[in-house]
Motif scaffolding. Structure first.
Motif, PDB file in Angstrom:
ATOM      1  N   PHE A  58       0.763  -0.976   0.083  1.00 39.03           N
ATOM      2  CA  PHE A  58       0.027   0.014   0.115  1.00 39.03           C
ATOM      3  C   PHE A  58       0.885   1.089   0.023  1.00 39.03           C
ATOM      4  CE2 PHE A  58      -2.718  -3.303   1.949  1.00 39.03           C
ATOM      5  CZ  PHE A  58      -3.866  -3.004   1.370  1.00 39.03           C
ATOM      6  N   GLU A  59       0.567   2.375  -0.609  1.00 31.47           N
ATOM      7  CA  GLU A  59       1.121   3.698  -0.761  1.00 31.47           C
ATOM      8  C   GLU A  59       0.312   4.640   0.511  1.00 31.47           C
ATOM      9  OE1 GLU A  59       1.451   5.745  -4.107  1.00 31.47           O
ATOM     10  OE2 GLU A  59       2.536   7.613  -3.337  1.00 31.47           O
ATOM     11  N   ALA A  60       1.324   5.191   1.356  1.00 31.19           N
ATOM     12  CA  ALA A  60       0.650   5.881   2.301  1.00 31.19           C
ATOM     13  C   ALA A  60       0.426   7.259   1.750  1.00 31.19           C
ATOM     14  CB  ALA A  60       1.496   5.988   3.637  1.00 31.19           C
ATOM     15  N   ILE A 113       6.333   4.963   1.147  1.00 27.33           N
ATOM     16  CA  ILE A 113       6.052   6.333   2.042  1.00 27.33           C
ATOM     17  C   ILE A 113       6.675   7.224   1.180  1.00 27.33           C
ATOM     18  CG2 ILE A 113       6.729   7.589   3.838  1.00 27.33           C
ATOM     19  CD1 ILE A 113       5.983   5.284   5.677  1.00 27.33           C
ATOM     20  N   ASN A 114       6.128   8.531   1.038  1.00 21.96           N
ATOM     21  CA  ASN A 114       6.683   9.462   0.087  1.00 21.96           C
ATOM     22  C   ASN A 114       7.393  10.430   0.943  1.00 21.96           C
ATOM     23  OD1 ASN A 114       4.847   9.516  -2.750  1.00 21.96           O
ATOM     24  ND2 ASN A 114       3.513   9.150  -1.160  1.00 21.96           N
ATOM     25  N   LEU A 115       8.741  10.911   0.257  1.00 22.66           N
ATOM     26  CA  LEU A 115       9.529  11.757   1.104  1.00 22.66           C
ATOM     27  C   LEU A 115       9.562  12.902   0.372  1.00 22.66           C
ATOM     28  CD1 LEU A 115      12.756   9.512   1.921  1.00 22.66           C
ATOM     29  CD2 LEU A 115      10.851  10.230   3.579  1.00 22.66           C
ATOM     30  N   LEU A 145      10.601   3.729   0.247  1.00 23.64           N
ATOM     31  CA  LEU A 145      10.710   5.258   0.207  1.00 23.64           C
ATOM     32  C   LEU A 145      10.476   5.718  -0.898  1.00 23.64           C
ATOM     33  CD1 LEU A 145      13.240   5.706   3.125  1.00 23.64           C
ATOM     34  CD2 LEU A 145      10.873   5.615   3.269  1.00 23.64           C
ATOM     35  N   GLU A 146       9.565   6.721  -1.469  1.00 21.61           N
ATOM     36  CA  GLU A 146       9.328   7.309  -2.612  1.00 21.61           C
ATOM     37  C   GLU A 146      10.027   8.645  -2.817  1.00 21.61           C
ATOM     38  OE1 GLU A 146       5.402   6.951  -4.037  1.00 21.61           O
ATOM     39  OE2 GLU A 146       5.212   4.965  -4.080  1.00 21.61           O
ATOM     40  N   ILE A 147      10.749   8.875  -3.773  1.00 27.94           N
ATOM     41  CA  ILE A 147      11.390  10.167  -3.857  1.00 27.94           C
ATOM     42  C   ILE A 147      11.033  10.658  -5.511  1.00 27.94           C
ATOM     43  CG2 ILE A 147      13.159   9.748  -2.272  1.00 27.94           C
ATOM     44  CD1 ILE A 147      14.947   9.790  -4.838  1.00 27.94           C
ATOM     45  N   LEU A 175      11.374   5.582  -7.625  1.00 27.64           N
ATOM     46  CA  LEU A 175      11.580   7.074  -8.396  1.00 27.64           C
ATOM     47  C   LEU A 175      10.015   7.376  -8.736  1.00 27.64           C
ATOM     48  CD1 LEU A 175      13.230   9.386  -9.361  1.00 27.64           C
ATOM     49  CD2 LEU A 175      13.932   8.060 -11.388  1.00 27.64           C
ATOM     50  N   ASP A 176       9.547   8.229  -7.768  1.00 35.85           N
ATOM     51  CA  ASP A 176       7.867   8.586  -8.338  1.00 35.85           C
ATOM     52  C   ASP A 176       7.671   9.430  -9.341  1.00 35.85           C
ATOM     53  OD1 ASP A 176       5.303   8.656  -7.642  1.00 35.85           O
ATOM     54  OD2 ASP A 176       5.492   9.466  -5.600  1.00 35.85           O
ATOM     55  N   ASP A 177       6.611   9.549  -9.966  1.00 39.92           N
ATOM     56  CA  ASP A 177       6.256  10.562 -10.843  1.00 39.92           C
ATOM     57  C   ASP A 177       7.086  10.304 -11.984  1.00 39.92           C
ATOM     58  OD1 ASP A 177       4.149  10.855  -9.238  1.00 39.92           O
ATOM     59  OD2 ASP A 177       5.221  12.905  -8.502  1.00 39.92           O
ATOM     60  N   ILE A 196      10.768   2.033 -10.318  1.00 42.11           N
ATOM     61  CA  ILE A 196      10.107   3.380 -11.199  1.00 42.11           C
ATOM     62  C   ILE A 196       8.814   3.540 -11.085  1.00 42.11           C
ATOM     63  CG2 ILE A 196      10.040   4.545 -13.216  1.00 42.11           C
ATOM     64  CD1 ILE A 196      12.678   3.032 -14.017  1.00 42.11           C
ATOM     65  N   LYS A 197       8.218   4.550 -10.810  1.00 44.13           N
ATOM     66  CA  LYS A 197       6.705   4.554 -10.810  1.00 44.13           C
ATOM     67  C   LYS A 197       6.129   5.476 -11.944  1.00 44.13           C
ATOM     68  CE  LYS A 197       4.202   4.338  -7.149  1.00 44.13           C
ATOM     69  NZ  LYS A 197       3.424   4.653  -5.783  1.00 44.13           N
ATOM     70  N   ILE A 198       5.663   4.966 -13.159  1.00 47.61           N
ATOM     71  CA  ILE A 198       5.097   5.605 -14.387  1.00 47.61           C
ATOM     72  C   ILE A 198       3.933   6.753 -14.150  1.00 47.61           C
ATOM     73  CG2 ILE A 198       4.520   5.298 -16.568  1.00 47.61           C
ATOM     74  CD1 ILE A 198       5.611   2.322 -16.444  1.00 47.61           C
TER      75      ILE A 198
HETATM   76 MG    MG Z   1       4.000   8.727  -4.314  1.00 49.89          MG
END
Ligand code: MG
Ligand code: C2E
Ligand code: MG
Ligand code: MG
Length: 281
Positions: A58-60, A113-115, A145-147, A175-177, A196-198
């Motif tokens: 899950f993404e918080a 978790i997004n940083l 950890l998402e950056i 690596l987000d977005d 990698i998040k597309i």
């Molecule tokens: Mg994110």
């Protein structure tokens, strides 16, 4: 007459700017109190693994339940929290709360978790992560950890060093977005990302636009060659899902499965999407 109109317009904009400035000041004041008043909560969006057809994690996603204004989107208040120096304590709360919650989940389910890039400025980020893991008992391999690429824009060497320290703890780094903003392939060489998040903008028009298909195909191929998991964001239709599966994307996340939901609904989501087949039922 024209002159008067001009003054009217001018006054209108002045009032509008006053109004915006006041709203901004109010948000700053309210934000400073919100953490102590327990107005923040985390919601959780399922991440679904295409091959195993089940929830991998899950993404918080942070929510602010304002006492008068209701739910405020992180897109609105995170930039303000960053400006007024509140992102440090707020980000720390997110890490502690998220790890504590995830420690209750089945042992194969991970949490992302997004940083904020600004969390890299306070030099104790690694210590905060160590402490959040220790206090919750969450095994590091279950924390992602998402950056975003903005982490590489300033203090690049120092931030890369922090990323390496985080990874040495056993947590993974996403690596987000990907594909938006300051996107550059060289970032993939700066650091060995796990995922990698597309970005949603490429997923949105998959069924309609061949350029989006080409971009998703290229990113998935890159992920395969570099041994990096690819996750597509913002999947809303079965058409998009079919395209993503065909292009070899590993994971999907989006309203097709579920929006982010409160912690109390996690069990139900796991039952519903534990085996993806039950989605149709
Ligand atoms: Mg994110
Ligand atoms: P993000 O990390 O890229 O998160 C994905 C955003 O897309 C979330 O918006 C999510 O609710 C939304 N989304 C998910 N599936 C779909 C879909 O199928 N369709 C559409 N239209 N949207 C979808 P949200 O929760 O409003 O968060 C926005 C951004 O705020 C996040 O983007 C992230 O950058 C930031 N954010 C959220 N929580 C935190 C946090 O705890 N810390 C920091 N630093 N940033 C956060
Ligand atoms: Mg994202
Ligand atoms: Mg995004």
């Amino acid at each position: 007459r024209a002159k008067q109109d001009g003054r009217g317009v001018h006054r209108f904009f002045e009032r509008e700017m006053d109004h915006q400035a006041q709203q901004r000041r109010e948000m700053e004041t309210d934000l400073r109190r919100a953490l102590a008043h327990g107005e923040f909560e985390l919601h959780y969006q399922p991440v679904v693994d295409i091959a195993s057809e089940s929830i991998s994690g899950f993404e918080a996603l942070l929510r602010w339940r304002h006492p008068d204004k209701g739910m405020i989107s992180p897109a609105e208040f995170i930039p303000v929290a960053e400006d007024i120096g509140l992102i440090g304590p707020l980000g720390e709360w997110v890490l502690r709360e998220g790890c504590k919650e995830a420690a209750n989940w089945p042992s194969e389910v991970r949490i992302a978790i997004n940083l904020s890039p600004l969390q890299f400025r306070s030099r104790n980020l690694v210590q905060v992560v160590v402490s959040a893991l220790a206090n919750s008992g969450l095994p590091p391999k279950r924390l992602e950890l998402e950056i975003t690429e903005s982490v590489f824009l300033a203090e690049t060497e120092a931030n890369i060093a922090i990323l390496h320290q985080l990874r040495e703890l056993g947590v993974s780094i996403s690596l987000d977005d990907f594909g938006t903003g300051y996107s550059s392939l060289s970032y993939l060489r700066s650091f060995p990302f796990d995922k990698i998040k597309i970005d949603r903008s490429f997923v949105k028009d998959l069924a309609k636009r061949s350029d989006c298909v080409a971009i998703v195909r290229a990113i998935s191929g890159l992920g395969r060659s570099l041994n990096i998991t690819t996750t597509a964001e913002g999947v809303e239709t079965t058409d998009q899902l079919d395209w993503l599966r065909a292009e070899g994307c590993n994971e999907v996340q989006g309203f097709l499965f579920s929006a982010a939901r409160p912690a109390a609904e996690i069990e139900q989501l796991l039952l519903r999407f534990g085996a993806w087949e039950s989605r149709a039922a």
